[in-house]
Design an enzyme around this catalytic site. Sequence first.
Site, short mmCIF file in Angstrom:
data_model
loop_
_atom_site.label_atom_id
_atom_site.label_comp_id
_atom_site.label_asym_id
_atom_site.label_seq_id
_atom_site.Cartn_x
_atom_site.Cartn_y
_atom_site.Cartn_z
N TYR A 142 -15.09 -56.02 -11.18
CA TYR A 142 -15.74 -57.18 -12.52
C TYR A 142 -14.96 -58.67 -13.17
O TYR A 142 -15.32 -58.95 -13.97
CB TYR A 142 -15.79 -55.96 -13.64
CG TYR A 142 -17.37 -55.55 -13.92
CD1 TYR A 142 -17.51 -55.07 -12.70
CD2 TYR A 142 -17.34 -54.22 -14.86
CE1 TYR A 142 -18.92 -53.82 -11.90
CE2 TYR A 142 -18.81 -53.81 -14.11
CZ TYR A 142 -18.88 -53.55 -13.21
OH TYR A 142 -20.50 -52.80 -13.30
N LYS A 192 -13.09 -45.08 -3.09
CA LYS A 192 -13.62 -44.57 -1.83
C LYS A 192 -12.48 -44.99 -0.99
O LYS A 192 -12.54 -45.75 -0.01
CB LYS A 192 -14.78 -45.65 -1.51
CG LYS A 192 -15.97 -44.89 -2.06
CD LYS A 192 -16.54 -43.99 -1.86
CE LYS A 192 -17.79 -44.80 0.03
NZ LYS A 192 -18.03 -43.61 0.47
N ASP A 225 -19.21 -41.35 -4.03
CA ASP A 225 -20.56 -41.00 -3.88
C ASP A 225 -20.41 -39.33 -3.71
O ASP A 225 -21.27 -39.24 -3.77
CB ASP A 225 -20.16 -41.28 -2.21
CG ASP A 225 -19.84 -40.99 -1.04
OD1 ASP A 225 -18.42 -41.01 -1.44
OD2 ASP A 225 -20.31 -41.46 0.10
N ASP A 249 -18.25 -47.82 -14.47
CA ASP A 249 -19.52 -48.09 -15.02
C ASP A 249 -20.81 -46.99 -14.85
O ASP A 249 -21.51 -46.51 -15.22
CB ASP A 249 -19.85 -49.58 -14.70
CG ASP A 249 -21.06 -50.23 -15.23
OD1 ASP A 249 -21.31 -49.43 -16.22
OD2 ASP A 249 -21.12 -51.03 -15.32
N ASP A 253 -22.76 -43.17 -16.79
CA ASP A 253 -24.28 -43.67 -17.24
C ASP A 253 -24.78 -42.02 -16.42
O ASP A 253 -25.71 -41.79 -17.32
CB ASP A 253 -24.92 -44.50 -15.93
CG ASP A 253 -25.22 -46.05 -17.39
OD1 ASP A 253 -24.67 -45.65 -18.46
OD2 ASP A 253 -26.09 -46.55 -17.08
#
Length: 316
Positions: A142, A192, A225, A249, A253
């Site tokens: 970001y 990852k 993942d 992020d 959620d």
Amino acid sequence: MSTPSLLILPGDGIGPEVMLEVRKIIDWLSNHRSISFEVSEDLVGGAAYDAHGVPLHDATMAKALSVDAVLLGAVGGPKYDNLDFSVKPERGLLRLRKEMDLFANLRPAQCFDALADFSSLKRDLVAGLDIMIVRELTSGSYFGEPRGIFKEGNERVGINTHRYTESEIARVARAAFELARRRSNRVCSMEKANVMEAGVLWRDVVNEVHQAEYSNVELSHMYADNGAMQLVRAPKQFDVILTDNLFGDILSDCAAMLTGSLGMLPSASLGSPMDNGRPKALYEPVHGSAPDITGQGKANPSACILILRNGSPLFV
Ligand code: IPM
Ligand code: MG
């Protein structure tokens, strides 16, 4: 001790209405418990854009840097969807995070028993759930440079850079280990590392900090993942989840939704300790501006109110 100062930034959508309820609690604390704050209020997001043409005025930024804590409602809404990227409401929030250097974002996912049946998962998977996601908040995809939309030959290319330094990883890892010590003493770090160099470095640095300073905390690693899958398969296996800005992020959620109501979850964004020993801090609900229910008196203000709860795990 001098009266702590609070800057309230209600923002957009349901932000102003939930903050109105917070103001009532602040007044109650002052009248009934002699706990007082020096409160000021200002604009952020679309509301600031409407007034000043920018999502965060320099004077508001300066105020945010000078107070003990900032309470933020929410930013964004359909009215601002087509604005230039540089003045979108979200940029106001990102500027606050960056300039206050709020590198550790604490996002709890706690399931209140009365809400367990509202979860999209079966009750026994979520009843008693208590996870803390520690999301890196001031670096990674970001904020990394270069970024932008460029022309390459006869087509456009969109670029964001996923970049982390060792010190950025180490400081947020410490925040996660410190929190774990006050909870169930377990950290699961997610990245990852199977496909991203920045993920390999993330894992290395987390291991180094762990070995040198927190070897008595249980540490595990998971690809992000798989982490997402495990969160919906068996969320109670986690205590503290440590992850970067982008994965945090998304995963936060996902974790929040397990609890049955986003409206009950507060979050804290913390920086390094200041001279008074307390970190710079911005507190906000996990939920967003919820334009679909704005102004209808339906928004649950609990997340904002829980920010103020004494003894909350968010007060570090
Ligand atoms: C969040 C939000 C923000 C983010 C937006 C509003 C900038 O999604 O706090 O999770 O992407 O970090
Ligand atoms: Mg988000």
